[in-house]
Design a protein around this motif. Sequence first.
Motif, PDB file in Angstrom:
ATOM      1  N   THR A 146       9.168  -5.438  58.661  1.00 44.78           N
ATOM      2  CA  THR A 146       8.660  -5.604  57.698  1.00 44.78           C
ATOM      3  C   THR A 146       7.198  -5.125  57.213  1.00 44.78           C
ATOM      4  O   THR A 146       6.974  -4.478  56.423  1.00 44.78           O
ATOM      5  N   TRP A 147       6.318  -3.890  58.420  1.00 43.16           N
ATOM      6  CA  TRP A 147       5.233  -3.713  57.706  1.00 43.16           C
ATOM      7  C   TRP A 147       5.776  -2.241  57.197  1.00 43.16           C
ATOM      8  O   TRP A 147       4.945  -1.445  56.805  1.00 43.16           O
ATOM      9  N   GLU A 181       8.121  -1.761  55.766  1.00 39.65           N
ATOM     10  CA  GLU A 181       8.874  -1.529  53.681  1.00 39.65           C
ATOM     11  C   GLU A 181       7.959  -2.540  52.494  1.00 39.65           C
ATOM     12  O   GLU A 181       7.609  -2.127  52.113  1.00 39.65           O
ATOM     13  N   MET A 182       6.233  -3.185  53.559  1.00 37.16           N
ATOM     14  CA  MET A 182       5.502  -3.843  52.846  1.00 37.16           C
ATOM     15  C   MET A 182       4.341  -2.400  52.899  1.00 37.16           C
ATOM     16  O   MET A 182       4.054  -2.908  51.926  1.00 37.16           O
ATOM     17  N   ALA A 183       4.525  -1.888  53.612  1.00 38.15           N
ATOM     18  CA  ALA A 183       2.706  -1.058  53.553  1.00 38.15           C
ATOM     19  C   ALA A 183       3.270  -0.016  54.591  1.00 38.15           C
ATOM     20  O   ALA A 183       1.753   0.292  54.765  1.00 38.15           O
ATOM     21  N   GLY A 184       4.195   0.464  55.111  1.00 37.75           N
ATOM     22  CA  GLY A 184       4.202   1.808  55.881  1.00 37.75           C
ATOM     23  C   GLY A 184       3.768   2.971  55.256  1.00 37.75           C
ATOM     24  O   GLY A 184       3.627   2.959  53.936  1.00 37.75           O
ATOM     25  N   LEU A 214       4.385   5.161  51.537  1.00 35.68           N
ATOM     26  CA  LEU A 214       3.628   4.553  50.478  1.00 35.68           C
ATOM     27  C   LEU A 214       3.010   4.983  49.384  1.00 35.68           C
ATOM     28  O   LEU A 214       1.815   4.526  49.599  1.00 35.68           O
ATOM     29  N   PRO A 217      -0.199   3.963  46.926  1.00 34.41           N
ATOM     30  CA  PRO A 217      -0.700   2.617  46.839  1.00 34.41           C
ATOM     31  C   PRO A 217      -0.431   1.981  46.010  1.00 34.41           C
ATOM     32  O   PRO A 217      -0.584   0.992  45.449  1.00 34.41           O
ATOM     33  N   ALA A 254       2.573  -1.538  45.810  1.00 31.87           N
ATOM     34  CA  ALA A 254       2.167  -2.714  46.121  1.00 31.87           C
ATOM     35  C   ALA A 254       2.678  -4.121  46.987  1.00 31.87           C
ATOM     36  O   ALA A 254       2.751  -4.837  47.803  1.00 31.87           O
ATOM     37  N   GLY A 257       5.694  -3.557  48.019  1.00 31.13           N
ATOM     38  CA  GLY A 257       6.641  -2.357  49.099  1.00 31.13           C
ATOM     39  C   GLY A 257       7.561  -1.574  47.997  1.00 31.13           C
ATOM     40  O   GLY A 257       7.208  -1.424  46.824  1.00 31.13           O
ATOM     41  N   THR A 311      11.863   3.067  54.417  1.00 29.89           N
ATOM     42  CA  THR A 311      11.290   4.734  54.517  1.00 29.89           C
ATOM     43  C   THR A 311      11.494   4.786  56.147  1.00 29.89           C
ATOM     44  O   THR A 311      12.538   4.631  57.075  1.00 29.89           O
TER      45      THR A 311
END
Length: 553
Positions: A299-300, A302-305, A308, A310, A313, A315, A352
């Motif tokens: 989850t991390w 694909e959401m904030a890895g 990505l 800025p 937001a 993901g 990712t």
Amino acid sequence: MSEVLPAIGQVLVLVAALALAVPFLGRYLAHLYTSPRHLRVEQVLYRGLRVDPDADQHWRTYTLSVLGFSLVSILALFGLGRLQQHLPLSLGFPALPADGAWNTAVSFVTNTNWQWYSGEVTIGHLMQMSGLTVQNFVSAAVGMAAAAAFARGLASTKRDGRVGNFWADLVRGVLRVLLPGAFVSALLLIALGAIQNLAGTSPVTTLSGGTQQMTGGPVASQEAIKVLGTNGGGFYNVNSAHPFENPTALSNLLEIFLLLVIPFAMAWAFGLIVRDRRQGIAVLSVMALLLTVSVGLLTWAEMAGPGLAPAAAGGALEGKEVRFGPAASALFGAATTGTSTGAVNSMHDSFTGPGGGVAMFNMMLGEIAPGGTGSGLYGMLMLAIVTVFLCGLMVGRTPEYLGKKIGQHEIVLVALYVLATPILVLGGAAIALTASDGLAGLQESGPHGLSEAVYAVTSAANNNGSGFGGLTSGTPFWNTLLGLLMLAGRFLPMIFVLALAGRFATQQHLPPSAGTLPTHRPLFVALLSGVALVVVGLTYVPVLALGPIVESL
């Protein structure tokens, strides 16, 4: 944040549903594999098969029954594929090529369900129903039977090497668990919007005024057993990302629940079969811990890895269905690679670098968090024996697990089990990456291209079935190589498991003595989790470093 909150709610609903269902189903499974009573319909089947369900089989006979049944299944499915054009409801599709029919037959019999083809334009309805769906049931039941045999071997006090009756285990698993479970699940999926018919293609007018051909078929019935039996083979090419297979966020959550419930319940049943519920809870706790870490990391990623922008937001959205989003896609991805399901609701090739690496690592763990129907349980128990053995060496005493001593013969079988799959994965990857036909199938170069090949052989050898879509696998080279890996990856470990069950079934059951490592306490849960991670880490870190880790950097 708008994506994270609904995802947390879905996870809480999923945990609550599993907490209610797993103890109930676990008790039912324990009764199923230990009860001497047979249903009337089962007795009819036994007479048709000409077997005695009350005759306990020696582990060698049990193993030969598994192998013989699977061989006949492969031949039957191969024949259906080669003769498809002559079957009713073939929809005009031609026969599968020899290499494709081989790959498909092995894939579905081994519970891998790797698909080199687009289902809606390659496989007719009769083969879907009488070939692929049937194997979805029986291949799942075979895995459950092997796990039950291993548990009975640990619990046995007869000292005769007998571990149960394969035919009784197979028939009971299908008739009493998978058929009713899939029937109810199919009705729920239909209610949520999945389709179920025998239609071919139907023309529809699009919003822009054009015409599009929509493919119908027996989708919900195959979808139900696809996830309940941790199979993974979808009716459509894009699998559970297709709205006819997985229409809504609620159906998505239902499918995740279905693919997790039997593997977790098998761990609960194990504790009851060995007459110590705490043992089952300990194994289940390790499964849940590893899955939780996997869900969190994916989850991390694909959401904030890393990687990505800025502006992203919400993901990483590439390769994902908007009706699910990155968080629900990550949850599905962790669950399907933590089990041996291989179904996908997003394209893993678009994950990712860290996300693809986590999915690959889940399979490299041996799919024990919680693993497939049966295979997850016996995989975790083999690592539990490794843990007990290592701890026994550290304190200078003969290791024991549940009153059974682990001597030279036992640990050799465990070592063969632990080494078999890594040899297949790394050896298969070496063949694929040094053969011109293997390299020709890669879409990408560099670390992602390496990941495409390694993911494919890892998925095949671990009987998962998911893949990076960039790999062109429908060639004679890849169909043959992956078919061999699927076959060896399914049955070599199973042979070692059943042989070890037989060894335990010949031993006297010893009461716990002073200094015996308790295998039901939090310390053992931590040790077992560490052994699972270290065994995999020492084996696969170099290839992961060259693939997803370099890609992440």
